[in-house]
Design a protein around this motif. Structure first.
Motif, PDB file in Angstrom:
ATOM      1  N   ALA A  36       0.774  -1.179   0.091  1.00 59.42           N
ATOM      2  CA  ALA A  36       0.081   0.003   0.122  1.00 59.42           C
ATOM      3  C   ALA A  36       0.800   1.268   0.082  1.00 59.42           C
ATOM      4  O   ALA A  36       0.255   2.173  -0.431  1.00 59.42           O
ATOM      5  N   ALA A  37       2.190   1.275   0.339  1.00 57.35           N
ATOM      6  CA  ALA A  37       3.015   2.311   0.294  1.00 57.35           C
ATOM      7  C   ALA A  37       3.552   2.792  -0.983  1.00 57.35           C
ATOM      8  O   ALA A  37       4.009   3.868  -1.212  1.00 57.35           O
ATOM      9  N   SER A  72       2.896   5.831  -2.817  1.00 56.89           N
ATOM     10  CA  SER A  72       1.494   6.562  -2.762  1.00 56.89           C
ATOM     11  C   SER A  72       1.166   7.520  -1.510  1.00 56.89           C
ATOM     12  O   SER A  72       2.208   7.913  -0.889  1.00 56.89           O
ATOM     13  N   PHE A  74      -0.028   6.892   1.174  1.00 59.41           N
ATOM     14  CA  PHE A  74       0.325   6.389   2.588  1.00 59.41           C
ATOM     15  C   PHE A  74       2.003   6.411   2.632  1.00 59.41           C
ATOM     16  O   PHE A  74       2.393   6.768   3.806  1.00 59.41           O
ATOM     17  N   ILE A  77       3.107   9.906   3.355  1.00 57.73           N
ATOM     18  CA  ILE A  77       2.885  10.516   4.559  1.00 57.73           C
ATOM     19  C   ILE A  77       3.740   9.570   5.815  1.00 57.73           C
ATOM     20  O   ILE A  77       4.186  10.133   6.688  1.00 57.73           O
ATOM     21  N   VAL A  78       4.247   8.203   5.628  1.00 59.76           N
ATOM     22  CA  VAL A  78       5.093   7.536   6.293  1.00 59.76           C
ATOM     23  C   VAL A  78       6.470   8.314   6.214  1.00 59.76           C
ATOM     24  O   VAL A  78       7.298   8.557   7.086  1.00 59.76           O
TER      25      VAL A  78
END
Length: 450
Positions: A36-37, A72, A74, A77-78
């Motif tokens: 998802a990253a 992505s 996500f 944001i990480v």
């Protein structure tokens, strides 16, 4: 006994800080490894994931994949969260941890924080933490609001607000990641955005203790020697860098002919600020003149202020050595500044730091010359520039990082880690050195120098 206890205290703190950063990088690697990253759920190779997590945690900004295209929402944001936590600095890590779990600081932790921050008394630990969090929030929220004035009309509320927050955080944290795909090259004509970015970069690179001194000046009516030296050195490097870049780049001839004088000046100011560990660019670095590249390498080596979001050998180290050199040339025994003199311990520590930094840079450069390929049109600067960028946690590149071999990536990751955590902290955490007191002092004898 006091010296022994002080060393043991710093040794314990060093190990905790090093393992804290390693843990943070590990968590970041796990999160960025999730499908998802990445865009399209395509995943990322392990070495590239670790490299990105290290670069974000060490607030460097060197990338092996394009942040905007590969990661992505996500994943981005990480990277943002890793950079935010990394920017708080290892000196406040222990205090932050205790605040999160809502525990009062025990005496040993307060002593460690006091030692790492060079504070005058234990009561300063909580107040410093408030300034770190408060100033960070003030700069980043204020910066996001100012940038949103520009980005929301340009991109709409959703994307405009997201990019405003992202850019504000990365600018203040001196991290260098961007979600535009080409840093700020598409905004070279946007003087308003560049001015706001310059303010955020300087705000993050100046240091929390210096800002506390400035904000409390109306009460104390004085600045600490550390703050005075920081401000003088930072201002001097800023002015000299700006003037020299005006000369070497011939008023930025890279920009289109119709570019206004004001915009050329702002872009030159930006170019003189970003090597101080920010890593954001408005012009392709490899298109700059040789003199400009050399000057940027010097600025990257010096870096920012101790206790800030910046890397490098730090402005205070550079300032002490400059004052030491001036004192020696004038035949003075003491190194003086602002009616104070520096201790021999300060001077020796600065010299040791320069020596160790030089050794690390030389070894890393030698390794990369054997593992990496230098393209036509470039020389040794192609590698040295990347080494200094990693060590100074800057994030600028001449193009080597995306093409690094596995060994090259490991070397750059180690440089970023040492540059962020600090040479002394890294070495002390690995060594089992103990303070020794010589019972015998031998006679002095001079040798030929120079």
């Amino acid at each position: 006994m006091e010296k022994i206890s002080r060393f043991k205290l710093f040794d314990t703190l060093s190990k905790k800080m090093v393992w804290g950063f390693i843990l943070l990088i590990t968590v970041g690697t796990i999160l960025l490894s999730l499908p998802a990253a990445t865009n399209g759920m395509r995943g990322t190779s392990f070495i590239n994931t670790v490299f990105t997590a290290t670069s974000a945690t060490c607030i460097t900004g060197l990338t092996v994949v394009n942040t905007a295209e590969h990661w992505s929402l996500f994943g981005q944001i990480v990277i943002l969260v890793l950079s935010e936590i990394g920017a708080l600095g290892y000196m406040t890590f222990a205090v932050l941890l205790f605040n999160i779990i809502r525990r009062n600081l025990d005496l040993s932790t307060q002593l460690m924080v006091k030692e790492s921050l060079n504070l005058e008394n234990l009561s300063d630990t909580k107040s410093v933490m408030r300034y770190v969090v408060g100033l960070s929030a003030l700069f980043q929220v204020g910066g996001a609001c100012l940038i949103a004035v520009d980005f929301i009309p340009r991109y709409g509320w959703k994307w405009g607000l997201y990019t405003s927050v992202y850019h504000s955080v990365m600018s203040f944290c001196n991290a260098g990641f961007d979600v535009f795909g080409n840093s700020l090259m598409g905004f070279r004509d946007d003087s308003y955005l560049l001015i706001v970015t310059i303010i955020l970069i300087i705000g993050g690179g100046l240091g929390f203790l210096v800002w506390r001194d400035l904000l409390l000046y109306h009460e104390r009516k004085r600045l600490s020697l550390n703050s005075k030296l920081t401000l003088v050195t930072t201002g001097t490097l800023f002015v000299i860098g700006f003037l020299l870049l005006l000369m070497t780049e011939k008023d930025l001839t890279l920009l289109p002919k119709g570019t206004s004088w004001f915009n050329r000046t702002i872009n030159t100011l930006f170019l003189s600020v970003t090597p101080r560990t920010a890593g954001l660019v408005t012009l392709p670095t490899n298109d700059l003149q040789a003199g400009s590249i050399f000057l940027i390498m010097i600025l990257m080596f010096v870096g920012g202020t101790p206790g800030s979001t910046a890397g490098g050998i730090k402005t205070t180290t550079f300032g002490v050595l400059m004052l030491q050199s001036i004192a020696q040339i004038r035949g003075k025994k003491d190194v003086e500044f602002s009616r104070r003199r520096f201790s021999q311990t300060n001077i020796s520590r600065a010299l040791l730091l320069i020596f160790l930094a030089s050794v690390v840079i030389v070894i890393a450069t030698l390794i990369l010359t054997q593992t990496e390929k230098i393209p036509k049109g470039f020389g040794l600067e192609y590698i040295v520039f990347e080494v200094l960028s990693a060590f100074g946690t800057v994030g600028l590149s001449l193009g080597l990082t995306p093409h690094l071999t596995v060994i090259g990536k490991l070397v750059i990751m180690l440089l970023m880690f040492i540059g962020r955590v600090g040479i002394f902290t890294s070495l002390y955490s690995l060594s089992k050195r103990q303070t020794k007191f010589n019972q015998i002092r031998y006679p002095e004898e001079n040798i030929l120098i120079g």
